[in-house]
Design a protein around this motif. Structure first.
Motif, short mmCIF file in Angstrom:
data_model
loop_
_atom_site.label_atom_id
_atom_site.label_comp_id
_atom_site.label_asym_id
_atom_site.label_seq_id
_atom_site.Cartn_x
_atom_site.Cartn_y
_atom_site.Cartn_z
N PHE A 229 -8.62 -1.02 -1.09
CA PHE A 229 -8.19 -2.04 -0.13
C PHE A 229 -9.41 -2.82 0.34
O PHE A 229 -10.41 -2.23 0.74
CB PHE A 229 -7.48 -1.40 1.08
CG PHE A 229 -7.12 -2.41 2.13
CD1 PHE A 229 -5.97 -3.17 2.01
CD2 PHE A 229 -7.94 -2.61 3.23
CE1 PHE A 229 -5.65 -4.12 2.98
CE2 PHE A 229 -7.63 -3.55 4.19
CZ PHE A 229 -6.48 -4.31 4.07
N MET B 169 0.83 -1.21 0.00
CA MET B 169 0.00 0.00 0.00
C MET B 169 0.87 1.26 0.00
O MET B 169 0.58 2.23 -0.71
CB MET B 169 -0.96 -0.01 1.19
CG MET B 169 -2.07 -1.05 1.04
SD MET B 169 -3.34 -0.99 2.32
CE MET B 169 -2.49 -1.66 3.73
N ASP C 96 0.82 3.95 -2.93
CA ASP C 96 0.57 5.36 -2.59
C ASP C 96 1.69 6.25 -3.14
O ASP C 96 1.43 7.28 -3.76
CB ASP C 96 0.47 5.56 -1.08
CG ASP C 96 -0.82 4.99 -0.49
OD1 ASP C 96 -1.80 4.79 -1.25
OD2 ASP C 96 -0.84 4.74 0.74
#
Length: 117
Positions: free
Chosen positions: A33, A21, A25
């Motif tokens: 998610f 993640m 990002d």
């Protein structure tokens, strides 16, 4: 390719999922998610994933969940992996990332390259 939705299935407290993640990002890549235990319908998802990914790659045989499985369930994992995964969500090697028809398992260099990270 920016219009294809990326779904990341994992657990919030999974270190590998956190790394994935964080990297997504940082790359500015949008994703959804989905908590594999609370939100994912593994009875529906596992058979689809298993058409694209080998069961040996999808089932985490190094996990505590696997070690605690009864021998009968381990044997059943070879015959009906989808049912065993649906019954034991934490057996799924994480993260599982869907992008269109593609399914990626884990957070390896190959997965990162395929996602353009």
């Amino acid at each position: 390719m920016g219009d294809v939705e990326v779904k990341l299935y994992g657990l919030k407290n999974c270190d590998t999922c956190k790394k994935a993640m964080k990297a997504l990002d940082a790359a500015g890549q949008e994703y959804a998610f989905i908590d594999i235990r609370a939100e994912a319908d593994l009875a529906a998802l596992a058979p689809v994933w298993l058409k694209r990914v080998d069961a040996g790659k999808l089932i985490n045989t190094r996990s505590t969940t696997w070690r605690q499985l009864a021998d009968a369930d381990r044997a059943r994992a070879g015959e009906d992996p989808a049912a065993v995964l649906a019954a034991n969500p934490t057996l799924v090697k994480r993260p599982v990332i869907e992008r269109g028809d593609e399914v990626f398992v884990g957070w390896t260099k190959d997965v990162q390259l395929a996602l353009g990270i």
